[in-house]
Scaffold this motif. Structure first.
Motif, PDB file in Angstrom:
ATOM      1  N   CYS A  74      72.367  54.379  40.986  1.00 22.94           N
ATOM      2  CA  CYS A  74      72.951  55.354  41.900  1.00 22.94           C
ATOM      3  C   CYS A  74      72.393  55.077  43.302  1.00 22.94           C
ATOM      4  O   CYS A  74      71.233  54.682  43.449  1.00 22.94           O
ATOM      5  CB  CYS A  74      72.610  56.767  41.456  1.00 22.94           C
ATOM      6  SG  CYS A  74      73.169  57.111  39.775  1.00 22.94           S
ATOM      7  N   ASN A 115      78.944  59.478  32.892  1.00 23.04           N
ATOM      8  CA  ASN A 115      79.778  58.292  32.694  1.00 23.04           C
ATOM      9  C   ASN A 115      79.579  57.754  31.267  1.00 23.04           C
ATOM     10  O   ASN A 115      78.454  57.575  30.825  1.00 23.04           O
ATOM     11  CB  ASN A 115      79.370  57.257  33.759  1.00 23.04           C
ATOM     12  CG  ASN A 115      79.915  55.874  33.493  1.00 23.04           C
ATOM     13  OD1 ASN A 115      79.304  55.104  32.787  1.00 23.04           O
ATOM     14  ND2 ASN A 115      81.050  55.569  34.060  1.00 23.04           N
ATOM     15  N   GLN A 142      75.360  65.750  40.293  1.00 20.39           N
ATOM     16  CA  GLN A 142      75.137  65.399  41.712  1.00 20.39           C
ATOM     17  C   GLN A 142      76.229  65.846  42.678  1.00 20.39           C
ATOM     18  O   GLN A 142      75.947  66.406  43.715  1.00 20.39           O
ATOM     19  CB  GLN A 142      74.884  63.888  41.886  1.00 20.39           C
ATOM     20  CG  GLN A 142      73.792  63.327  41.005  1.00 20.39           C
ATOM     21  CD  GLN A 142      72.424  63.964  41.191  1.00 20.39           C
ATOM     22  OE1 GLN A 142      72.216  64.838  42.006  1.00 20.39           O
ATOM     23  NE2 GLN A 142      71.473  63.534  40.388  1.00 20.39           N
ATOM     24  N   HIS A 143      77.501  65.584  42.364  1.00 18.70           N
ATOM     25  CA  HIS A 143      78.581  66.008  43.283  1.00 18.70           C
ATOM     26  C   HIS A 143      79.897  66.016  42.530  1.00 18.70           C
ATOM     27  O   HIS A 143      79.938  65.670  41.338  1.00 18.70           O
ATOM     28  CB  HIS A 143      78.670  65.078  44.499  1.00 18.70           C
ATOM     29  CG  HIS A 143      79.004  65.819  45.773  1.00 18.70           C
ATOM     30  ND1 HIS A 143      80.271  66.292  46.038  1.00 18.70           N
ATOM     31  CD2 HIS A 143      78.229  66.170  46.833  1.00 18.70           C
ATOM     32  CE1 HIS A 143      80.263  66.913  47.220  1.00 18.70           C
ATOM     33  NE2 HIS A 143      79.018  66.858  47.724  1.00 18.70           N
ATOM     34  N   ASP A 152      85.556  62.974  44.925  1.00 24.37           N
ATOM     35  CA  ASP A 152      85.647  61.534  44.635  1.00 24.37           C
ATOM     36  C   ASP A 152      85.045  60.709  45.774  1.00 24.37           C
ATOM     37  O   ASP A 152      84.447  59.663  45.532  1.00 24.37           O
ATOM     38  CB  ASP A 152      87.114  61.130  44.381  1.00 24.37           C
ATOM     39  CG  ASP A 152      87.567  61.575  42.996  1.00 24.37           C
ATOM     40  OD1 ASP A 152      86.736  61.541  42.066  1.00 24.37           O
ATOM     41  OD2 ASP A 152      88.739  61.967  42.841  1.00 24.37           O
ATOM     42  N   LEU A 194      81.262  60.881  45.098  1.00 25.69           N
ATOM     43  CA  LEU A 194      80.910  60.190  43.846  1.00 25.69           C
ATOM     44  C   LEU A 194      80.986  58.672  44.018  1.00 25.69           C
ATOM     45  O   LEU A 194      80.157  57.932  43.497  1.00 25.69           O
ATOM     46  CB  LEU A 194      81.818  60.654  42.703  1.00 25.69           C
ATOM     47  CG  LEU A 194      81.604  62.106  42.246  1.00 25.69           C
ATOM     48  CD1 LEU A 194      82.708  62.533  41.281  1.00 25.69           C
ATOM     49  CD2 LEU A 194      80.235  62.293  41.588  1.00 25.69           C
ATOM     50  N   ARG A 227      78.344  56.617  41.428  1.00 22.17           N
ATOM     51  CA  ARG A 227      78.132  57.329  40.165  1.00 22.17           C
ATOM     52  C   ARG A 227      79.034  56.812  39.038  1.00 22.17           C
ATOM     53  O   ARG A 227      78.863  57.185  37.879  1.00 22.17           O
ATOM     54  CB  ARG A 227      78.378  58.828  40.373  1.00 22.17           C
ATOM     55  CG  ARG A 227      77.350  59.497  41.272  1.00 22.17           C
ATOM     56  CD  ARG A 227      76.027  59.678  40.597  1.00 22.17           C
ATOM     57  NE  ARG A 227      76.058  60.724  39.585  1.00 22.17           N
ATOM     58  CZ  ARG A 227      75.090  60.939  38.699  1.00 22.17           C
ATOM     59  NH1 ARG A 227      74.030  60.176  38.677  1.00 22.17           N
ATOM     60  NH2 ARG A 227      75.193  61.906  37.814  1.00 22.17           N
ATOM     61  N   SER A 279      84.700  59.876  38.022  1.00 20.85           N
ATOM     62  CA  SER A 279      85.590  60.557  38.981  1.00 20.85           C
ATOM     63  C   SER A 279      85.520  62.069  38.791  1.00 20.85           C
ATOM     64  O   SER A 279      84.967  62.563  37.801  1.00 20.85           O
ATOM     65  CB  SER A 279      87.038  60.093  38.765  1.00 20.85           C
ATOM     66  OG  SER A 279      87.516  60.583  37.516  1.00 20.85           O
ATOM     67  N   LYS A 280      86.113  62.773  39.736  1.00 19.86           N
ATOM     68  CA  LYS A 280      86.189  64.233  39.651  1.00 19.86           C
ATOM     69  C   LYS A 280      86.926  64.647  38.384  1.00 19.86           C
ATOM     70  O   LYS A 280      86.465  65.511  37.627  1.00 19.86           O
ATOM     71  CB  LYS A 280      86.922  64.783  40.891  1.00 19.86           C
ATOM     72  CG  LYS A 280      87.154  66.294  40.847  1.00 19.86           C
ATOM     73  CD  LYS A 280      87.828  66.798  42.103  1.00 19.86           C
ATOM     74  CE  LYS A 280      87.955  68.316  42.078  1.00 19.86           C
ATOM     75  NZ  LYS A 280      88.423  68.850  43.373  1.00 19.86           N
ATOM     76  N   THR A 302      84.881  64.110  35.270  1.00 20.28           N
ATOM     77  CA  THR A 302      83.783  65.077  35.195  1.00 20.28           C
ATOM     78  C   THR A 302      84.294  66.425  34.688  1.00 20.28           C
ATOM     79  O   THR A 302      83.685  67.041  33.798  1.00 20.28           O
ATOM     80  CB  THR A 302      83.126  65.263  36.581  1.00 20.28           C
ATOM     81  OG1 THR A 302      82.687  63.980  37.049  1.00 20.28           O
ATOM     82  CG2 THR A 302      81.946  66.200  36.519  1.00 20.28           C
TER      83      THR A 302
END
Length: 431
Positions: free
Chosen positions: A150, A229, A254-255, A258, A261, A266, A269-270, A273
């Motif tokens: 990361c 992931n 973390q976030h 997209d 990320l 990372r 994708s949104k 996730t």
């Protein structure tokens, strides 16, 4: 100054704590008396196990080293040794800057410290630990290092590639600890779900947890530090079907935008996730998800932050921590990005995010009022016994406070009824 007494000070995470506990066992086999994190250190030797994760942690480690240097200069300490992540990464610089330290060790060669003191590694102690936690729970580290790179994270630089411990060694450690009275196991690694991939290219976390759950005397298993992931979905079946695997998952996200990320590298994708969170909740009803989020990463816009806030409203995490980005030298983001979000903007975003989570947490905890719950008692404080349910990990999560009208035993399980709640803790009566 007490002769043959060693003060061990552990900074940072529970993964460091396990290393300290392994070292303490070796010291004790060699005739030393070890004291962990004493408020009033009195040993003739001190060993500081440092953290080097983010700027604040590094500073705290350095301040602690300097504090013990002063003790040494005042004649209140004979020998001072430093080990762990900070000295793994900055050994040469530290040796130059703080020559008063007798020797610096890294994260993996600290056993050599025994030789430095004229002692030998005691093979019968290998893999055994002096537990510093209350007797009924322990941390079990199943791997070292990390293969995820990361953008913001210095851990792969410090600890190197992911190395899984052999499964049978881990299971034997758990059996040994059960024999010593441990009932609850927090399973930790830098990246839990990657376990086994370095051995044969396949996920083995599910088999490991399933076999661990079958060991007689293992009452609770709780999973920490998963990665979104390529999440091994069959792990959720074990969580749902094995009664002693807690419906709890610590998974750092973390976030969510997209844009962020991708910049954070990372590899998720949104949409992936959000789909994962839906699956977690569908396949393990009642699961409590703990996550960590980051604000102020280079390039984070107001739109990215608004998207993150919206996501937290949608996900309703039972547990959440957050921190502002701090640039770590040598990381991808330090080399390739400019740290362009002003400190006051980072702080403002962090405050807003945590205020939102506080409201969500208060609502979730309030929904538990009236419910019966199984809890384990950790300690007694004043008028209350402090306990935890399967949804609460030690040190980081809310606790259950039980009025001490009746004598309860630390380390025992009890049924309680939740009578009231506040933002983070629950209050209960013995049933």
């Amino acid at each position: 100054m007490k002769k043959n007494t060693i003060d061990i000070i552990t900074m940072g995470c529970s993964k460091n704590l396990v290393d300290s506990e392994l070292l303490m066992k070796q010291f004790e086999a060699n005739g030393y008396h070890c004291v962990h994190d004493s408020k009033r250190p009195q040993g003739e030797i001190a060993v500081i196990n440092t953290c080097g994760f983010i700027e604040d942690a590094k500073q705290e480690s350095i301040d602690t080293i300097l504090e013990f240097v002063q003790r040494k200069q005042e004649g209140r300490l004979k020998k001072l040794y430093v080990m762990g992540c900070l000295s793994q990464r900055y050994q040469k610089e530290l040796e130059k800057e703080i020559p008063e330290v007798d020797k610096f060790y890294g994260k993996f060669n600290y056993k050599q410290l025994l030789g430095e003191l004229g002692k030998a590694d005691v093979p019968s102690c290998d893999g055994h630990r002096h537990l510093t936690t209350p007797r009924h729970y322990a941390y079990v580290k199943i791997a070292e290092g990390c293969d995820r790179h990361c953008a913001y994270c210095a851990i792969p630089i410090i600890t190197g590639k992911h190395v899984s411990r052999p499964k049978e060694e881990i299971l034997q450690e758990v059996r040994d600890m059960v024999a010593e009275g441990v009932k609850e196991f927090q399973i930790i690694a830098q990246e839990l779900t990657y376990y086994g991939i370095d051995l044969d290219g396949k996920h083995h976390i599910t088999d490991l947890i399933s076999d661990m759950a079958d060991i007689p005397g293992v009452k609770w298993i709780r999973l920490h530090y998963a990665y979104p992931n390529q999440f091994p979905m069959d792990l959720l079946d074990v969580m749902r079907e094995k009664e002693n695997v807690c419906s709890y998952l610590d998974i750092a996200l973390q976030h969510i935008s997209d844009h962020m990320l991708t910049r954070m590298r990372r590899h998720v994708s949104k949409q992936e996730t959000m789909e994962l969170i839906k699956q977690l909740r569908e396949r393990v009803p009642g699961i409590h998800i703990r996550t960590t989020l980051m604000v102020g990463f280079p390039g984070e816009t107001e739109e990215d932050f608004a998207e993150l806030m919206e996501f937290v409203r949608w996900a309703r995490f039972e547990r959440m921590g957050a921190f502002a980005y701090s640039e770590e030298e040598g990381t991808y983001s330090a080399i390739h990005y400019e740290d362009d979000v002003p400190q006051e903007v980072k702080q403002k975003r962090l405050d807003q995010l945590m205020a939102l989570q506080q409201d969500i947490s208060a609502e979730i905890e309030a929904e538990k009022v009236g419910q019966k719950m199984k809890v384990i008692v950790d300690r007694k404080e004043g008028d209350y016994y402090i306990a935890r349910s399967e949804f609460c990990s030690p040190e980081v999560d809310p606790e259950v406070l039980i009025k001490a009208d009746k004598r309860l035993r630390v380390g025992q399980f009890y049924q309680v009824r939740i009578t009231s709640s506040d933002e983070f803790d629950l209050y209960a009566e013995f049933v």
